[in-house]
Design an enzyme around this catalytic site. Structure first.
Site, PDB file in Angstrom:
ATOM      1  N   HIS A   1       9.104 -36.270 -14.020  1.00 40.80           N
ATOM      2  CA  HIS A   1       9.674 -36.832 -15.461  1.00 40.80           C
ATOM      3  C   HIS A   1      10.835 -37.281 -15.269  1.00 40.80           C
ATOM      4  O   HIS A   1      11.302 -37.978 -16.303  1.00 40.80           O
ATOM      5  CB  HIS A   1       9.850 -35.408 -16.189  1.00 40.80           C
ATOM      6  CG  HIS A   1       9.577 -35.531 -17.677  1.00 40.80           C
ATOM      7  ND1 HIS A   1       9.677 -36.540 -18.393  1.00 40.80           N
ATOM      8  CD2 HIS A   1       9.007 -34.632 -18.471  1.00 40.80           C
ATOM      9  CE1 HIS A   1       9.447 -36.325 -19.615  1.00 40.80           C
ATOM     10  NE2 HIS A   1       9.068 -35.307 -19.693  1.00 40.80           N
ATOM     11  N   SER A   2      11.566 -37.663 -14.215  1.00 40.97           N
ATOM     12  CA  SER A   2      12.787 -38.277 -14.107  1.00 40.97           C
ATOM     13  C   SER A   2      12.489 -39.869 -14.061  1.00 40.97           C
ATOM     14  O   SER A   2      13.250 -40.870 -14.203  1.00 40.97           O
ATOM     15  CB  SER A   2      13.585 -37.870 -12.921  1.00 40.97           C
ATOM     16  OG  SER A   2      12.715 -38.251 -11.789  1.00 40.97           O
TER      17      SER A   2
END
Length: 467
Positions: free
Chosen positions: A157-158
Site C-alpha cells: 500500500h505504500s
C-alpha cells in the site's frame, strides 16, 4: 464511482514545493509504519483477475511480464530507510532486481471452486512483502473449476492506492496500445524561474502558518471522529495474523437504476447495502445495531486525471456513521445520501488532505513516531472500511485470454476487523470482503446480505416506477 475533491489548499500551494526526488509521502510511509508497529498486519492490496482458459507457461509469462515492467520504473525500486528515521524513506533502484522474486505459481485443491480461491487469496495476502525487493508480486493460480485460472497482483500500500493499483493491473494486461498511459514522459527541464522561487520563499513565513492554522481548524472534527470511542461492538478489536476473504456480486447497471430511482449516487447505494449487511451481522451476534455503533472509513480520491498512473497514494477520507439502526433499506439509502452530502459539504475530506500536505513540512522522525504511537493506541472510533474504486470499463485480456472478473482486496489494521473493497469492471460490481480470521467467522453472511439488499432496493426502485 469514487468520490473526488479538488485541491483544497487555500493561499499557498504546497505542492509547488514538493521535493522532486523519489521520497515516500507521509501517507505512503505511514503504511510502512503500520506494518512495523503491528506484527499481525500486512498492508498489501490486491487485484484478483479470473481469466478464461489456461495460463501461459512459466517461461512465456516471465518473458511477457518482463516486457510490461517498462510501464513504470517504480516496479524496479525498493524502499531505502535512513537510520533512526532522520529523513523520509526513498525509492531506490534495486541493483539485484530479479523477476523470479516476484512470480509465484500455485494450484487449488479439488474442487478448485470459489471457496478454495478465496481461502488462497486470504493466505497469500496475509503474507508480508519482502522489503529487500520491490514491493509487488504476481501470483498465478492454475486449474480453477470451469476451465479458468487466476492472477493475483499484490502490491504494498505504500506504493499504490486503489486507483493507481487498478491502473497498474491494466498495464499488465494485453493490448499495450490501449493500456492507460504512464506518467507523462520526462521532458527537458524548464529554465529555473529564480524570481518566482524568491517570491515564494519570501511568502512562506506568512503563508505556511496561515495554511497550518486553517488546516488544523478544519481537521479537528475529523480527528475527533477518529479518536473518540464509538459504542462498543465486536466489529472493533484486536486482530490476528490470519485473514478470511469472500466476495459479493452485483450488477452496476442495477445499482445505477436504484440510484436514479431514489435520487442518490452509486456510492450511496453501495454504502446502504454495506450498512444493511453490518446490521444483519450485529443482530446475528446478539448485538443491538444502535445509531452510534458503526463509523466507517471511506477513502476519497484526490488524484488528478493526469496522475492516474502515478504509483503512490493520493487519497483523503471521510468518517460517516452508517445508519444501521434502520431496518428498511430504502430509509437506509436516504439516510446514507443525506449524511454523505453533509460530510462533503463540511470539507472533511479536504481537511484531511490538507493535513497530509502540511505533514510534508514536518521532520520525518516526528511523523514516523506519531504513526507508531497512533498504531499502538487502541482506537475504538472506527469499526470498518469501505473503499469504492472505479475499474476498467473495457474488457481486458491477459496473455490472450479474456479477463472474466476482477476482484479487489483491501487489508485490515488498527483494530478494524473488516474491510470491503468495491470495484467495477464493465457492467460488474464486486465487493471483496476481508476479515480477521478469528473474529469474523460469519464473513459470508455480510457478503450474502449485501447481495440481498441490492436485490431488494432494485425491486423497490422498480415498484416506484408508474406502470
Amino acid at each position: 464511482m469514487v468520490a473526488t475533491v479538488a485541491d483544497p489548499r487555500p493561499g499557498v500551494h504546497l505542492s509547488e514545493w514538493t521535493p522532486t526526488m523519489a521520497v515516500l509521502g507521509p501517507l505512503d510511509s505511514g503504511f510502512m509504519e503500520l506494518e512495523d508497529t503491528d506484527r499481525h498486519v500486512s498492508v498489501g492490496i490486491g487485484a484478483i483477475a479470473i481469466v478464461a482458459g489456461s495460463p501461459p507457461s512459466p517461461a512465456e509469462l516471465e518473458v511477457e511480464l518482463a516486457k510490461r515492467l517498462s510501464v513504470d520504473g517504480r516496479l524496479h525500486q525498493k524502499v531505502h530507510r535512513t537510520p533512526w528515521d532522520l529523513a523520509a524513506p526513498t525509492w531506490v533502484t534495486d541493483p539485484n532486481f530479479d523477476l523470479a522474486h516476484h512470480l509465484r505459481w500455485l494450484a487449488l485443491p479439488a474442487p478448485a471452486d470459489e471457496d478454495a480461491l478465496c481461502d488462497l487469496v486470504a493466505e497469500v495476502m496475509e503474507e508480508r512483502l519482502d522489503r529487500d525487493h520491490p514491493l509487488w508480486q504476481c501470483i498465478v493460480v492454475e486449474h480453477l473449476v470451469d476451465d479458468r485460472w487466476a492472477m493475483i497482483v499484490k502490491v504494498h500500500h505504500s506504493m499504490v492506492d486503489g486507483v493507481s493499483g487498478i491502473t497498474l493491473f491494466e498495464r499488465f494486461c494485453d493490448d499495450p496500445a490501449e493500456r492507460p498511459d504512464t506518467a507523462a514522459p520526462n521532458a527537458a527541464d524548464p529554465p529555473i524561474d529564480w524570481r518566482g522561487l524568491l517570491m515564494k520563499s519570501l511568502r512562506l513565513p506568512v503563508d505556511v502558518p496561515r495554511f497550518a492554522v486553517q488546516t488544523l481548524r478544519a481537521a479537528v472534527p475529523f480527528a475527533l471522529s477518529a479518536v473518540l470511542p464509538a459504542a462498543g461492538s465486536s466489529l472493533n478489536g484486536s486482530i490476528g495474523r490470519q485473514r478470511r476473504y469472500t466476495v459479493a456480486r452485483a450488477s452496476l447497471p442495477a445499482v445505477r437504476e436504484i440510484g436514479a430511482a431514489f435520487g442518490t449516487t452509486v456510492n450511496d447505494v453501495v454504502l446502504a447495502a454495506v450498512a444493511a449487511a453490518f446490521r444483519t451481522v450485529l443482530l446475528k451476534r446478539g448485538e443491538e445495531p444502535t445509531a452510534d455503533k458503526l463509523r466507517i472509513l471511506t477513502p476519497v480520491s484526490v488524484r488528478a486525471a493526469d496522475a492516474k498512473g502515478a504509483l503512490d497514494n493520493r487519497v483523503s477520507a471521510m468518517l460517516p456513521l452508517l445508519p444501521i439502526e434502520s431496518a428498511d433499506p430504502v430509509e437506509q439509502l436516504a439516510m446514507v445520501h443525506d449524511r454523505m452530502v453533509e460530510h462533503k459539504a463540511s470539507g472533511e475530506a479536504s481537511a484531511a488532505n490538507s493535513f497530509l500536505a502540511l505533514a510534508r513540512w514536518l521532520p520525518f522522525a516526528s511523523i514516523a513516531w506519531t504513526v507508531r504511537l497512533a498504531s499502538r493506541y487502541p482506537q475504538r472510533g472506527i469499526s470498518g472500511l469501505a473503499t469504492n474504486v472505479p475499474g476498467p470499463r473495457r474488457r481486458l485480456h491477459l496473455y490472450g485470454q479474456e479477463v472474466l472478473e476482477i476482484l479487489a482486496y483491501a487489508p485490515i489494521a488498527m483494530r478494524v476487523r473488516i474491510s470491503i473493497a468495491i470495484l467495477s469492471y464493465g457492467d460488474q460490481l464486486r465487493f471483496g470482503v476481508t476479515g480477521d480470521y478469528d473474529s469474523t467467522p460469519d464473513l459470508h453472511l455480510l457478503a450474502e446480505r449485501i447481495e440481498e439488499t441490492i436485490d431488494q432496493l432494485l425491486q423497490r426502485a422498480r415498484d416506484t416506477v408508474p406502470s
